[in-house]
Design an enzyme around this catalytic site. Structure first.
Site, PDB file in Angstrom:
ATOM      1  CG  HIS A 121      59.942  34.428  28.922  1.00 30.24           C
ATOM      2  ND1 HIS A 121      59.700  33.045  29.607  1.00 30.24           N
ATOM      3  CD2 HIS A 121      60.119  35.445  29.879  1.00 30.24           C
ATOM      4  CE1 HIS A 121      59.743  33.918  31.053  1.00 30.24           C
ATOM      5  NE2 HIS A 121      59.830  34.763  30.773  1.00 30.24           N
ATOM      6  CG  ASP A 198      55.274  34.930  24.776  1.00 31.88           C
ATOM      7  OD1 ASP A 198      54.742  35.921  25.479  1.00 31.88           O
ATOM      8  OD2 ASP A 198      56.447  34.639  25.062  1.00 31.88           O
ATOM      9  CD  GLN A 201      57.747  42.154  27.957  1.00 34.39           C
ATOM     10  OE1 GLN A 201      57.406  43.335  28.506  1.00 34.39           O
ATOM     11  NE2 GLN A 201      57.941  41.065  29.322  1.00 34.39           N
ATOM     12  CE  LYS A 224      55.490  39.645  32.291  1.00 37.07           C
ATOM     13  NZ  LYS A 224      56.705  38.712  31.190  1.00 37.07           N
ATOM     14  CB  CYS A 362      63.028  34.181  31.883  1.00 38.84           C
ATOM     15  SG  CYS A 362      62.780  34.165  33.589  1.00 38.84           S
TER      16      CYS A 362
HETATM   17  C1  LIG Z   1      56.784  37.554  31.125  1.00 36.82           C
HETATM   18  C2  LIG Z   1      57.011  36.917  29.952  1.00 36.82           C
HETATM   19  C3  LIG Z   1      56.428  35.598  29.936  1.00 36.82           C
HETATM   20  C4  LIG Z   1      55.869  34.675  30.904  1.00 36.82           C
HETATM   21  O1  LIG Z   1      54.806  35.273  31.539  1.00 36.82           O
HETATM   22  P1  LIG Z   1      54.493  34.817  32.949  1.00 36.82           P
HETATM   23  O2  LIG Z   1      53.291  35.732  33.435  1.00 36.82           O
HETATM   24  O3  LIG Z   1      55.452  34.814  34.010  1.00 36.82           O
HETATM   25  O4  LIG Z   1      53.681  33.622  32.757  1.00 36.82           O
HETATM   26  C5  LIG Z   1      56.536  34.892  28.702  1.00 36.82           C
HETATM   27  N1  LIG Z   1      57.078  35.740  27.604  1.00 36.82           N
HETATM   28  C6  LIG Z   1      57.454  36.870  27.699  1.00 36.82           C
HETATM   29  C7  LIG Z   1      57.846  37.525  26.374  1.00 36.82           C
HETATM   30  C8  LIG Z   1      57.460  37.344  28.840  1.00 36.82           C
HETATM   31  O5  LIG Z   1      57.882  38.758  28.853  1.00 36.82           O
END
Ligand SMILES: *Cc1c(COP(=O)(O)O)cnc(C)c1O
Length: 404
Positions: A121, A198, A201, A224, A362
């Site tokens: 992302h 990260d 998801q 999320k 993104c």
């Molecule tokens: C949504 C997402 C982000 C960013 O998250 P925010 O809540 O917008 O800061 C980063 N990495 C992944 C894989 C995402 O799905």
């Protein structure tokens, strides 16, 4: 077995109509809907508990502080962290990654290397580019294979004694690929590199155990995970957070301030400058409790079943191609239909009440890798059903008919 009707009943928004049709919400990769318990907790805080945290001796400040810290303990248990002060509250995944990247730019030097991947992302790319620009370190990128999984052979080639940090996603938001982060972490640790994951998801879809995983940093966003926006988690190992410089200066994060010298507060407060999103953090506990009550293993199992069904159904549409066909996937289907623009598909299915995301998600480097402008993306959550998948497939077929 999960009782999906009972789960759906907890989400008031799922009862609403969109364009005169029952809402089918398949944009969970962008954000999930919120159960009534989360909505109520925010309202209760403002109606009955509002006060600043860690700042007053009075009753309400104590109450707000206790509830705020209760969420920290809940997150600690949820992800299996060793200490509750290893949980830092941030604004979200983006903020968590920036916090770490900002700290690392003072720890890295010319010749040092950071490894990320082609599937990241933008929020796991740009902060490291900024970090490299200032520190003189070099950014290396693990390439993608055609099926949307990481080229682990190339990862081996990139790793060296210069590698100081590896930052990759647990699950790709654009492809659904579940990365073998256990192996990535173990390989990076062989070179004494730190690893940041990260987990934006992943946290609402698969069970997490930080002590078993051994990641140095792990982050995700509450929104999320059925929680409020503006709240995120950064997990970091105590010994590393202790050497990482603070991100922002201000109130809450200090021990003592004078013009001669300021000393920083202990963890976790060192990284929590200023008044946080108190209502959001307090309500976030309800979101985690919602998941814990269902049992995350049951969620994983149900979503796998949904993914399998949805994949088979959309593949029946002629000319449809799925991007991301790795063996191990989470509930995300990114697709294009020959001759159609994903945006047009999104607009037409929306007329039928179906919310999907279209665009580059993104993740522009992934789109470049596959030489496409974007995709249409279905992203599933535990409250979705096979009937909704049927409605969505019917809507896509109709869009195809109208646009061809
Ligand atoms: C949504 C997402 C982000 C960013 O998250 P925010 O809540 O917008 O800061 C980063 N990495 C992944 C894989 C995402 O799905």
């Amino acid at each position: 077995m999960l009782d999906i009707n009972k789960i759906r009943a907890q989400f008031p928004i799922l009862n609403r109509k969109v364009n005169g049709k029952d809402l089918v919400y398949f944009d969970n990769g962008a954000t999930t809907q919120k159960p009534q318990s989360v909505i109520d907790a925010e309202a209760t805080y403002y109606a009955n508990e509002n006060s600043n945290v860690h700042r007053g001796v009075h009753f309400l400040s104590g109450l707000a502080t206790d509830k705020f810290e209760e969420t920290r303990n809940t997150v600690q248990a949820f992800i299996g962290a060793k200490h509750n002060h290893e949980i830092i509250f941030t604004k979200g995944t983006t903020d968590s990654i920036n916090l770490v990247a900002n700290g690392f730019r003072t720890l890295l030097n010319k010749g040092d290397e950071i490894i990320i991947s082609e599937m990241e992302h933008h929020s796991n790319i740009v902060p490291w580019q900024m970090c490299c620009e200032i520190s003189g370190a070099t950014l290396k990128v693990i390439p993608l294979l055609d099926n949307g999984s990481l080229d682990m052979h190339e990862f081996d080639n990139l790793l060296s004694k210069n590698t100081k940090l590896v930052s990759v996603s647990h699950i790709s938001n654009a492809l659904g690929t579940v990365n073998d982060i256990e192996t990535i972490i173990a390989k990076a640790h062989n070179f004494n590199a730190k690893v940041m994951i990260d987990g934006a998801q992943a946290a609402s879809h698969v069970a997490l155990d930080m002590q078993k995983l051994d990641a140095d940093f792990y982050c995700f966003s509450a929104h999320k995970l059925f929680g409020p926006t503006g709240v995120g988690v950064l997990y970091g190992k105590e010994e590393i957070l202790n050497v990482l410089p603070p991100y922002q200066g201000g109130g809450e994060m200090i021990k003592e301030v004078s013009f001669a010298k300021t000393t920083y507060a202990c963890l976790p407060h060192k990284f929590e400058a200023g008044t946080p999103n108190i209502s959001g953090v307090i309500a976030f506990k309800q979101a985690i409790d919602f998941i814990t009550d269902l049992e995350i293993a049951e969620i994983t199992k149900y979503e796998e079943e949904l993914l399998k069904y949805a994949t088979a159904e959309v593949l029946k549409i002629e000319g449809l191609k799925i991007y991301g066909t790795a063996a191990h996937k989470s509930g995300i289907i990114s697709f294009n239909i020959e001759g159609l623009h994903p945006y047009d598909i999104g607009v037409i299915v929306d007329k039928m009440g179906v919310a999907i995301r279209t665009g580059h998600h993104c993740t522009q480097p992934i789109m470049d890798r596959f030489n496409i402008p974007g995709t249409a993306r279905i992203s599933l959550s535990v409250y979705n059903t096979k009937q909704e998948i049927d409605v969505c497939v019917k809507a896509i077929k109709k869009a195809k008919l109208m646009l061809s």
